[in-house]
Write an enzyme that holds these catalytic residues in place. Structure first.
Site, mmCIF file in Angstrom:
data_model
loop_
_atom_site.group_PDB
_atom_site.id
_atom_site.type_symbol
_atom_site.label_atom_id
_atom_site.label_comp_id
_atom_site.label_asym_id
_atom_site.label_seq_id
_atom_site.Cartn_x
_atom_site.Cartn_y
_atom_site.Cartn_z
ATOM 1 N N LYS A 100 0.863 -1.191 0.000
ATOM 2 C CA LYS A 100 0.000 0.000 0.000
ATOM 3 C C LYS A 100 0.899 1.240 0.000
ATOM 4 O O LYS A 100 1.940 1.241 0.689
ATOM 5 C CB LYS A 100 -0.851 -0.060 1.277
ATOM 6 C CG LYS A 100 -1.885 1.033 1.451
ATOM 7 C CD LYS A 100 -2.650 0.782 2.766
ATOM 8 C CE LYS A 100 -3.826 1.707 2.960
ATOM 9 N NZ LYS A 100 -4.592 1.397 4.196
ATOM 10 N N SER A 132 -9.421 -1.627 7.337
ATOM 11 C CA SER A 132 -8.921 -1.435 5.974
ATOM 12 C C SER A 132 -8.168 -2.577 5.322
ATOM 13 O O SER A 132 -7.931 -2.517 4.119
ATOM 14 C CB SER A 132 -8.050 -0.184 5.912
ATOM 15 O OG SER A 132 -8.874 0.929 5.754
ATOM 16 N N SER A 170 -9.564 0.934 3.187
ATOM 17 C CA SER A 170 -8.777 1.802 2.346
ATOM 18 C C SER A 170 -7.671 1.080 1.564
ATOM 19 O O SER A 170 -7.167 1.632 0.593
ATOM 20 C CB SER A 170 -8.136 2.881 3.216
ATOM 21 O OG SER A 170 -7.212 2.310 4.132
HETATM 22 N N1 GLN Z 1 -13.047 2.922 6.712
HETATM 23 C C1 GLN Z 1 -12.466 3.351 7.943
HETATM 24 C C2 GLN Z 1 -12.183 4.828 7.893
HETATM 25 O O1 GLN Z 1 -12.428 5.415 6.898
HETATM 26 C C3 GLN Z 1 -11.244 2.563 8.248
HETATM 27 C C4 GLN Z 1 -10.067 2.971 7.477
HETATM 28 C C5 GLN Z 1 -8.822 2.228 7.821
HETATM 29 O O2 GLN Z 1 -8.877 1.155 8.432
HETATM 30 N N2 GLN Z 1 -7.696 2.790 7.420
HETATM 31 O O3 GLN Z 1 -11.717 5.414 8.844
#
Ligand code: GLN
Length: 484
Positions: free
Chosen positions: A77, A176, A152
């Site tokens: 990532k 994520s 994400s």
């Molecule tokens: N979807 C969650 C957020 O937007 C988790 C994101 C993540 O785990 N980086 O905060």
């Protein structure tokens, strides 16, 4: 080349390399060619073709026992720093940023000979559940390109699911690595907080952020986790436990008691998701496992607590992007205040600005006690709920997400509906415990569904053994590549 790379796990690939059925260079070349062929999936922000190929040219095919990941093509990532390479966090504000040092994840992988072939698309600063909040545009779900891959770590999930790398690493602050694994039909692990170093991982919410591996099968997931886990003096929150040794420990375990918080399954969860999840419970039951209804009374407050704690921490972490120290600088400057304001307004995307605004509010004088401190107390209660539940079960099962992959654009207009995608994953982050997402079937539109196996602090081994059991029970759901 007759050897089938896509359907093989790392140990099988290593044997093929040893037997000269395939070379490391052919392996890396194979994945890079696929990554380029499927560029429309927008899984990679950057492919490091030349460097990756140079690394494996003339690599010794004789691997010693501890060189299990040597020569294996990996993607990261674009939140993991890699010295000399761009690390953008999918943000305009870092779009020209070249890392000056390696993240621990990147350095451990490279020290073990793994070959990073590229950096993956993601939601900007890891804020999102769909990969639509990326400066580089959305990554597409390979099962249905009109749908999101989840976020994400969406680009990482796509790269694994579509067979554009062997394994990948994402980060999980509120779900994520698990949500995108569920939407794309692969496996992922959110380790116990403190099991994998956050050093060199661009910070979102430091008390929740945790890097985690993604793979098409359980053996690869274990190898990927073992390669990066363990104490790091550069991240004082890492545990002093020795690095994990999961791959060698994978085994048949005696059936045990598994908890299911049925109360969380009643509202807003797709029928197909519940059906698939329940059919997995049946498989466990048939093998002698006891399924027990458990209570997590405070879990219903998880999303509220999460969106206070994570935004508060994010507003503080993202203060460093000021247009002066590094990152994008506006050309629209008539004074110092303008420099800050315009660099940040032009450099950050809408969702990131929304989080900074919310986070600044919950930390501000007068509101700090009412929101942030209260959320911290709720977090403690959620953690206690899990501790209590684990006194009567070895692991907890839940679906990973309330729905399967949704349409691109479907949830963009209403952030609240987007946030609800994380309702089943965020409790785990607040409790700092480990959880895995593994495939458990398909819905009526043939979209993948995932289930979570949630464990006690530092008990990743049990999660892996349970997942390994499922992989043997339902091999057709694992090692699936979503595009030919
Ligand atoms: N979807 C969650 C957020 O937007 C988790 C994101 C993540 O785990 N980086 O905060």
């Amino acid at each position: 080349m007759s050897f089938d790379i896509l359907n093989s796990n790392i140990p099988t690939i290593n044997s093929a390399i040893k037997d000269k059925k395939i070379s490391h260079r052919e392996l890396v070349d194979f994945y890079i060619k696929r990554a380029k062929k499927y560029s429309k999936l927008n899984s990679y922000i950057n492919i490091m073709e030349q460097e990756a190929l140079e690394k494996v040219t003339n690599m010794d095919p004789d691997l010693s026992a501890n060189e299990i990941i040597k020569g294996i093509p990996v993607s990261l990532k674009d939140i993991f720093l890699m010295k000399g390479h761009k690390t953008t966090c999918a943000s305009k504000i870092l779009s020209d940023h070249v890392a000056t040092y390696d993240s621990t994840v990147a350095s451990r992988l490279q020290n073990k000979g793994a070959v990073v072939i590229g950096k993956n698309n993601m939601d900007e600063f890891a804020m999102g559940s769909s990969n639509e909040h990326s400066f580089y545009g959305p990554a597409l779900n390979p099962w249905d390109e009109s749908r999101v891959p989840g976020g994400s770590s969406g680009g990482s999930a796509v790269s694994v699911s579509a067979g554009l790398c062997q394994i990948s690493y994402g980060t999980d602050t509120g779900g994520s690595v698990r949500l995108p694994a569920s939407y794309t039909g692969i496996c992922s692990l959110k380790p116990t907080y403190g099991r994998v170093s956050r050093y060199g991982v661009i910070a979102f919410a430091s008390s929740l952020d945790q890097p985690g591996p993604m793979a098409r099968n359980i053996e690869d997931l274990a190898i990927a986790f073992d390669a990066v886990s363990g104490h790091d003096p550069n991240d004082s929150n890492t545990s002093s436990l020795p690095p994990s040794n999961i791959y060698k420990g994978l085994k048949n375990i005696e059936p045990c008691t598994l908890g299911v918080p049925y109360e969380l399954l009643s509202d807003g969860i797709d029928k197909d998701v519940v059906k698939c999840f329940e059919s997995s419970l049946e498989i466990f039951k048939k093998a002698g496992y006891v399924i027990k209804d458990i209570k997590l009374p405070h879990a219903k407050h998880s999303l509220d607590a999460y969106y206070i704690i994570s935004t508060g921490e994010a507003s503080s972490n993202l203060a460093r992007y000021d247009g002066i120290r590094y990152g994008y600088r506006t050309s629209n400057i008539s004074g110092l205040k303008d420099l800050y304001e315009n660099s940040r307004s032009e450099g950050f995307g809408t969702e990131v600005k929304r989080r900074i605004a919310l986070g600044t509010f919950v930390l501000s004088a007068g509101y700090y006690d009412a929101y942030f401190v209260k959320a911290a107390k709720v977090r403690r209660l959620i953690r206690q709920d899990f501790d209590n539940a684990f006194s009567s079960c070895s692991a907890i099962l839940l679906p990973t997400a309330p729905t399967t992959a949704f349409k691109i654009g479907e949830k963009l207009a209403d952030p609240m509906t987007m946030y609800l995608s994380d309702v089943l994953t965020v409790p785990v982050n607040l409790a700092a415990i480990p959880a895995m997402s593994i495939p458990c079937g398909f819905d009526s539109k043939s979209l993948p569904i995932g289930m979570q196996i949630i464990g006690k602090h530092f008990d990743e081994m049990t999660l892996f053994n349970l997942a390994y059991f499922m992989q043997r029970q339902r091999p057709e759901l694992f090692n699936r590549v979503s595009v030919k």
